[in-house]
Design an enzyme around this catalytic site. Structure first.
Site, PDB file in Angstrom:
ATOM      1  CD  GLU A   1      39.273  49.249  37.018  1.00 16.21           C
ATOM      2  OE1 GLU A   1      39.070  50.075  36.108  1.00 16.21           O
ATOM      3  OE2 GLU A   1      38.955  48.058  36.945  1.00 16.21           O
TER       4      GLU A   1
ATOM      5  CD  GLU B   1      37.778  42.719  37.475  1.00 14.44           C
ATOM      6  OE1 GLU B   1      36.949  42.916  36.579  1.00 14.44           O
ATOM      7  OE2 GLU B   1      38.993  42.909  37.334  1.00 14.44           O
TER       8      GLU B   1
END
Lengths: 479, 295
Positions: free
Chosen positions: B171, B176
């Protein structure tokens, strides 16, 4: 996106064009017409006051309990540099005053703060207490742009506080550099010390997401009459800050612009005074800069209002509790909110107790009535009505009246001491729905009220009448 | 899937500082002539400029719908509070931007709705430069992201052919952001031996600005040897195979030599951001101006 970008360029082009125009205009304007611009000094206090008046700290009025002795600078504590401001918060029973607070004022004609977005300062306290109020815009000369945050939680370590500016573009000439007030509500009456340092205006760039509000963000509906005036209240501006999350400040009226949805019913002034001018419904809304304020005030105007007859008794023979015809005595409240004892009554909460003001005549409107007291025994002198013979009151029942409805007046002397009281009941036959009735009741009829030298409470009590207008409450001597 | 994030684990090995300082110096020195050493790959192979109003381009984007239960990870592995839908009120293209909107509403047993777009099976690429221009919402509980997941390979376990699972697939979290920290974003790698709380991550903080008041460009440049994370032309983190090995005492496995697909989503609440408060403003949107991929 291509469309958007070309629009962008158009806008930039316009801006450039306007800049050119502006620039060329400026050359033509004579020197005399050039607007004065005020200094943009950022610092308010570093190790010393910066550009403040010689008195530095200007206290709130000692007559109202402000303690002028607890303010000093302290060279043994500083967040930065060598000195801070030391505030000794007094206990409520301090003979020199039960709270401390005041302002710092610019020593010149004011500062141009339009380039900043917040007032910031560092603070700590000798114990975890609360700084009741801090902000700027209070200059003791109109307080036009008063901006304060309430109840700042202090810790025993230095911490930075941010007071966002509701709209910096309005602050072209501000003299109110800092305002604070503190009491011991958070420490159970124990005095404590607050230190402040590095008070300054800053452009943080991280003050965002403005959410202004009026009427505390609620959509309030009230009934009123032609000639009535109401003031918009509960004004605030909330920003999101990087360090402290959402910060809400009480923001002065002058930051807002107000609008009425129907000016034939109600108009609203720049300072938020609503005047009811016709029958019908109008909603007052507001904006701060480009942001619409949450909350509104809707006026349901019931048309013309018939006031109670104006009293004509000689003021020398009157002790007035609530009347525009006389100078009223000081009262603790027009509604004691004895909610712990089951009181449901609302009203008596406006300026001077008046819930309505029609053509300058204040009227109390008690609603959800079961019982409600007007107090004159806590922080004000009790009423010596020994020489008085009667009490007068005007009542207007604001709902359908049924046979058997009644309302009782009760008077208490020496509340909490050698207490005596008496009451008199007014029955439906003497009252009227939607019309005024005046009552002149001999004090001798208040059986049990054996002494009236220290009257402290006047109650209105009813289990059948819920909504009543009240005016012209006074004791008098029958001549 | 994105699992068990823990913020206090966001960290950067000290030896990376030198690399980053180096990168900053390069950026600084290049500021004047506009040639950005930050990115070296400029051959555009995919771009969605979101120029057509309506649903997002179905040749590019599909949706993960639900609360993760169907995927075997209710709350998407993080106790998230939203139910993802493909309804226009949660995801739409308008005026040249993609709008992913989180709403507070009762829906399919959850208290919030939102959307999660994925390019799985539609656009997948190994290595390259992945970039998007995004404005994010603000307030406690908001957790928008622009990230990549690896395409699972078929492997044999106990003589049965199965698909690889996270974190074996890898990932790459390009951006974020937590709504109660409006000046911060972070970029992260997850893989076997460095997933969830043990992932390798770094924060980037804007000075005198915030991520919810304007658009910012978030990207990675990803090669067989490293992943560079950048914001608005500032590289703030470079992670190499060697970094992964050293961060994980040799336990971590570099799994970034396979195609990855793109995910854009707005999660609400859960372990990492914490749940919204009464002051959190709903609805709000993550707005995406473009997604571009180069090699």
């Amino acid at each position: 996106m291509i469309h958007n970008k070309s629009k962008y360029f158009q806008i930039i082009g316009l801006v450039l064009l306007s800049m050119i125009v502006t620039t060329s205009c400026e050359r033509e304007v004579s020197d005399a017409a050039v607007l004065a611009t005020f200094p943009t000094t950022a610092d308010v206090f570093t190790d010393n006051p910066v550009g403040l008046t010689d008195e530095f700290f200007i206290s709130f009025d000692p007559v109202e309990g402000a303690n002028v002795n607890g303010f000093d600078t302290d060279e043994s504590e500083a967040y930065e540099g060598f000195a801070s401001i030391r505030i000794d918060v007094p206990s409520p029973n301090d003979p020199d005053g039960g709270f401390i607070g005041g302002i710092f004022r610019d020593r010149g004609e004011g500062r141009n703060l339009t380039g900043y977005d917040a007032l910031t300062f560092w603070a700590k306290a000798s114990t975890t207490g609360v700084l009741g109020e801090a902000g700027f815009g209070t200059d003791f000369d109109g307080d036009k742009f008063r901006t304060v945050a309430a109840d700042l939680q202090l810790s025993t370590n230095w911490k930075k506080y941010v007071i966002p500016m509701p709209d910096p573009s309005k602050l072209t000439q501000e003299r109110g550099m800092f305002v604070f007030s503190a009491g011991t509500q958070s420490t159970d009456g124990l005095g404590f010390v607050i230190w402040l340092d590095e008070i300054k205006f800053e452009k943080l760039g991280t003050i965002a997401q403005p959410r202004p509000a009026i009427q505390n963000g609620e959509d309030v509906v009230i009934q009123n009459f032609i000639g009535g005036t109401v003031n918009i209240s509960g004004l605030s501006q909330t920003f999101n800050t990087a360090a402290q999350g959402d910060v809400t400040v009480n923001a002065a009226l002058a930051y807002f612009e107000f609008q009425s949805s129907n000016e034939t019913v109600a108009t609203v002034s720049a300072l938020g005074q609503v005047n009811v001018v016709g029958g019908g419904t109008a909603t007052i809304t507001a904006s701060l800069g480009v942001n619409e304020a949450q909350g509104s005030l809707t006026i349901e105007s019931l048309g013309n209002f018939t006031p109670a007859p104006t009293p004509t008794r000689n003021p020398n023979n009157v002790i007035s509790i609530f009347s525009d015809a006389y100078q009223n005595v000081a009262v603790d409240y027009y509604n004691g909110f004895f909610t712990g004892d089951g009181q449901t009554t609302l009203g008596g909460e406006g300026p001077g107790g008046a819930d309505l003001s029609v053509d300058g005549d204040g009227i109390i409107n008690y609603t959800n009535l079961n019982f409600v007291g007007i107090g004159t025994f806590m922080d004000v002198p009790t009423i010596d009505a020994t020489s008085m013979t009667h009490i007068h009151v005007d009542l207007n029942i604001n709902e359908a009246l049924n046979a058997g409805d009644n309302i009782t007046l009760q008077i208490l002397n020496d509340v909490g001491g050698n207490e005596t009281s008496g009451s008199v009941t007014i029955t439906a036959a003497n009252l009227a729905a939607n019309d005024w009735r005046g009552f002149d009741i001999p004090l001798a009829n208040f059986t049990g009220l054996s002494n009236r030298s220290q009257l402290g409470l006047l109650f209105f009590i009813s289990n059948s009448i819920s909504n009543v207008y009240v005016d012209n409450i006074y004791y008098y001597i029958e001549q | 899937m994105k699992t068990i994030h823990s913020k206090n684990k966001l960290r950067l090995a000290p030896y990376n500082l030198a690399l980053i300082l180096g990168a900053i110096l390069i950026v600084t020195s290049c500021d004047l002539d506009e040639t950005q050493e930050v990115t070296t790959l400029n051959n555009l192979v995919m771009s969605d400029e979101f120029d057509v109003d309506g649903a997002p381009d179905s040749n590019m984007w599909g949706y993960d719908v639900g609360d993760g239960t169907n995927e075997g990870i209710p709350g998407w592995g993080n106790n998230e509070l939203q139910y993802y839908t493909d309804r226009p009120e949660n995801v739409t293209v308008e005026n040249g931007v993609l709008i992913i909107t989180a709403k507070e509403e009762s829906f399919e047993g959850k208290g919030y709705t939102s959307a999660r777009l994925t390019s799985q099976d539609l656009f997948e690429q190994q290595y390259g430069r992945f970039e998007a221009r995004i404005r994010v919402p603000f307030g406690k509980g908001y957790w928008p992201a622009f990230w990549l997941l690896g395409v699972p390979k078929t492997i044999t376990v106990d003589h049965e052919e199965v698909l690889e699972e996270w974190p074996a697939i890898g990932e790459i979290d390009i951006m974020e952001y937590l709504g109660d920290e409006p000046t911060n974003v972070f970029g992260t790698l997850h893989g076997p031996g460095f997933s969830g709380a043990e992932s390798i991550s770094k924060e980037f903080t804007l000075e005198n600005d915030r991520f919810d008041t304007g658009f910012h460009v978030f990207g990675i440049e990803w090669s067989p040897t490293s992943v560079n994370f950048y914001v608005d032309g500032n590289i703030y983190q470079t992670l190499t195979r060697e970094d992964v090995a050293e961060e994980t005492d040799g336990e971590g496995e570099w799994v970034f030599d396979r195609p990855f697909y793109i995910i854009l989503n707005v999660a609400i609440g859960g372990n990492l951001p914490g749940n919204p408060t009464e002051n959190t403003v709903f609805p709000q949107s993550m707005i995406v101006d473009y997604v571009r991929v180069y090699n």
